[in-house]
Design an enzyme around this catalytic site. Structure first.
Site, PDB file in Angstrom:
ATOM      1  N   SER A 139       0.846  -1.199   0.000  1.00  8.06           N
ATOM      2  CA  SER A 139       0.000   0.000   0.000  1.00  8.06           C
ATOM      3  C   SER A 139       0.874   1.239   0.000  1.00  8.06           C
ATOM      4  CB  SER A 139      -0.883   0.019   1.252  1.00  8.06           C
ATOM      5  OG  SER A 139      -1.552   1.259   1.357  1.00  8.06           O
ATOM      6  N   TYR A 153      -1.812  -0.512  10.310  1.00  7.18           N
ATOM      7  CA  TYR A 153      -1.978  -1.059   8.955  1.00  7.18           C
ATOM      8  C   TYR A 153      -0.807  -0.626   8.066  1.00  7.18           C
ATOM      9  CZ  TYR A 153      -3.860  -1.059   4.154  1.00  7.18           C
ATOM     10  OH  TYR A 153      -4.041  -1.223   2.800  1.00  7.18           O
TER      11      TYR A 153
HETATM   12  P1  NAP Z   1     -11.508  -5.596   0.646  1.00  8.41           P
HETATM   13  O1  NAP Z   1     -12.441  -5.120  -0.397  1.00  8.41           O
HETATM   14  O2  NAP Z   1     -11.754  -5.237   2.071  1.00  8.41           O
HETATM   15  O3  NAP Z   1     -11.381  -7.194   0.512  1.00  8.41           O
HETATM   16  C1  NAP Z   1     -10.603  -7.892   1.415  1.00  8.41           C
HETATM   17  C2  NAP Z   1     -10.510  -9.326   0.986  1.00  8.41           C
HETATM   18  O4  NAP Z   1      -9.607 -10.001   1.872  1.00  8.41           O
HETATM   19  C3  NAP Z   1     -11.823 -10.079   1.045  1.00  8.41           C
HETATM   20  O5  NAP Z   1     -11.874 -10.973  -0.043  1.00  8.41           O
HETATM   21  C4  NAP Z   1     -11.719 -10.873   2.362  1.00  8.41           C
HETATM   22  O6  NAP Z   1     -12.434 -12.118   2.351  1.00  8.41           O
HETATM   23  C5  NAP Z   1     -10.237 -11.168   2.386  1.00  8.41           C
HETATM   24  N1  NAP Z   1      -9.727 -11.441   3.714  1.00  8.41           N
HETATM   25  C6  NAP Z   1      -9.729 -10.648   4.806  1.00  8.41           C
HETATM   26  N2  NAP Z   1      -9.126 -11.272   5.834  1.00  8.41           N
HETATM   27  C7  NAP Z   1      -8.739 -12.480   5.376  1.00  8.41           C
HETATM   28  C8  NAP Z   1      -8.074 -13.587   5.957  1.00  8.41           C
HETATM   29  N3  NAP Z   1      -7.682 -13.570   7.234  1.00  8.41           N
HETATM   30  N4  NAP Z   1      -7.849 -14.678   5.185  1.00  8.41           N
HETATM   31  C9  NAP Z   1      -8.232 -14.707   3.891  1.00  8.41           C
HETATM   32  N5  NAP Z   1      -8.866 -13.694   3.292  1.00  8.41           N
HETATM   33  C10 NAP Z   1      -9.114 -12.600   4.032  1.00  8.41           C
HETATM   34  O7  NAP Z   1     -10.004  -5.137   0.350  1.00  8.41           O
HETATM   35  P2  NAP Z   1      -9.324  -4.398  -0.906  1.00  8.41           P
HETATM   36  O8  NAP Z   1      -9.532  -2.945  -0.741  1.00  8.41           O
HETATM   37  O9  NAP Z   1      -9.659  -5.073  -2.170  1.00  8.41           O
HETATM   38  O10 NAP Z   1      -7.800  -4.657  -0.539  1.00  8.41           O
HETATM   39  C11 NAP Z   1      -7.052  -5.731  -1.059  1.00  8.41           C
HETATM   40  C12 NAP Z   1      -5.596  -5.482  -0.728  1.00  8.41           C
HETATM   41  O11 NAP Z   1      -5.211  -4.216  -1.258  1.00  8.41           O
HETATM   42  C13 NAP Z   1      -5.309  -5.417   0.770  1.00  8.41           C
HETATM   43  O12 NAP Z   1      -4.082  -6.032   1.050  1.00  8.41           O
HETATM   44  C14 NAP Z   1      -5.221  -3.930   1.040  1.00  8.41           C
HETATM   45  O13 NAP Z   1      -4.410  -3.649   2.152  1.00  8.41           O
HETATM   46  C15 NAP Z   1      -4.611  -3.435  -0.252  1.00  8.41           C
HETATM   47  N6  NAP Z   1      -4.850  -2.009  -0.516  1.00  8.41           N
HETATM   48  C16 NAP Z   1      -6.107  -1.528  -0.703  1.00  8.41           C
HETATM   49  C17 NAP Z   1      -6.287  -0.171  -0.941  1.00  8.41           C
HETATM   50  C18 NAP Z   1      -7.641   0.444  -1.162  1.00  8.41           C
HETATM   51  O14 NAP Z   1      -7.732   1.678  -1.247  1.00  8.41           O
HETATM   52  N7  NAP Z   1      -8.699  -0.329  -1.244  1.00  8.41           N
HETATM   53  C19 NAP Z   1      -5.181   0.670  -0.972  1.00  8.41           C
HETATM   54  C20 NAP Z   1      -3.918   0.132  -0.773  1.00  8.41           C
HETATM   55  C21 NAP Z   1      -3.764  -1.209  -0.558  1.00  8.41           C
HETATM   56  P3  NAP Z   1     -13.942 -12.288   2.959  1.00  8.41           P
HETATM   57  O15 NAP Z   1     -14.795 -11.370   2.149  1.00  8.41           O
HETATM   58  O16 NAP Z   1     -14.269 -13.714   2.755  1.00  8.41           O
HETATM   59  O17 NAP Z   1     -13.854 -11.911   4.399  1.00  8.41           O
END
Ligand code: NAP
Length: 244
Positions: A139, A153
């Protein structure tokens, strides 16, 4: 063709990446934690457009569950050649002075231990002559620190960056490339977990590009890093943060 595991692929960036990888011809293992319905939907979408995918439930922070997940992958016909470490969590916006050890440890367990465990199991399997490629979803917070929001985080993503650098050097000669992407403000449901579902729209004017990013824009970079087009790229970080 080859097998790709995408952790946290039931929604957001993981979902977009799974769909794009399937379009590129990978059989995709769609990992999820709790939301089986959403994970099934991703698999059905892939299958409906002629791709191959299946769900695999596991909490990536739990060693036994991760081992069981990879043992399931061993039963597939295709060898595992791609891992996207994407499953990540954050909690309600807070200053450091209010963080509990319990919360910090929960964040580290999923975001750091989870990435380590999946990398460990993947590199054991990505043997020559095929080798493999890993993309860790870090991130921009690793660089920016996420003050007043979630420094815990951000620190977990700092650890992901160090894991990426160290592992890339360890396995380069084994034909395994390890890279990371650093998304910025991406439209996903993750921001609701931080207590501010509209965070991207609130903060986007502070970005040079003046807009949030779409999960598909991150997925494109991940798929490129996994592909042969990035055959000389390892230990690298791609910023997907609208210029900030
Ligand atoms: P999201 O929409 O909140 O989705 C999170 C996903 O992770 C869901 O599929 C969830 O599964 C799964 N998950 C959570 N805890 C888990 C665990 N213990 N074991 C297995 N699966 C787990 O997140 P996102 O925004 O797409 O983010 C994805 C990645 O991008 C993350 O690493 C996040 O830190 C990074 N990121 C995101 C952003 C942003 O702005 N969105 C920015 C920078 C980095 P369930 O639905 O089954 O619980």
């Amino acid at each position: 063709m080859a097998l790709a595991l995408v952790t946290g692929a039931s929604r957001g960036i993981g979902r977009a990446t799974a769909i794009l990888l399937a379009r590129e011809g990978y059989t995709v293992a769609v990992n999820y934690h709790q939301n089986v319905q959403a994970a099934d939907e991703v698999v059905n979408l892939i299958k409906a457009s002629g791709g191959k995918a299946f769900t695999v439930q596991a909490d990536v922070g739990d060693e036994a569950q991760v081992e069981a997940m990879f043992e399931r992958l061993d039963q597939q016909q295709e060898p595992l050649t791609a891992l996207v470490n994407n499953a990540g969590i954050l909690f309600t916006q807070s200053r450091v002075e209010a963080l509990s050890a319990e919360r910090i440890n929960r964040v580290l367990k999923t975001n750091v231990t989870g990435y380590f465990l999946c990398c460990r199991e993947a590199v054991k399997r990505m043997t020559l002559p095929l080798g493999g490629a890993i993309v860790n979803v870090s991130s921009a917070a690793a660089r920016l620190g996420a003050p007043f929001e979630y420094v815990d985080y951000a620190a977990s993503k700092g650890a992901v960056d160090t894991l990426t650098t160290g592992l890339a050097l360890e396995v380069a000669a084994q034909g395994i490339r390890v890279n990371a992407v650093r998304p910025g403000l991406i439209y996903t449901e993750m921001h609701a977990s931080g207590g501010e579902p509209g965070r991207v729209d609130r903060a986007k004017s502070m970005l040079p590009m003046q807009r949030g990013g779409q999960p598909e824009e991150v997925a494109q970079a991940i798929v490129w890093l996994l592909s042969e087009k990035a055959s000389y790229v390892t230990g690298s970080f791609l910023e997907l943060a609208g210029g900030k």
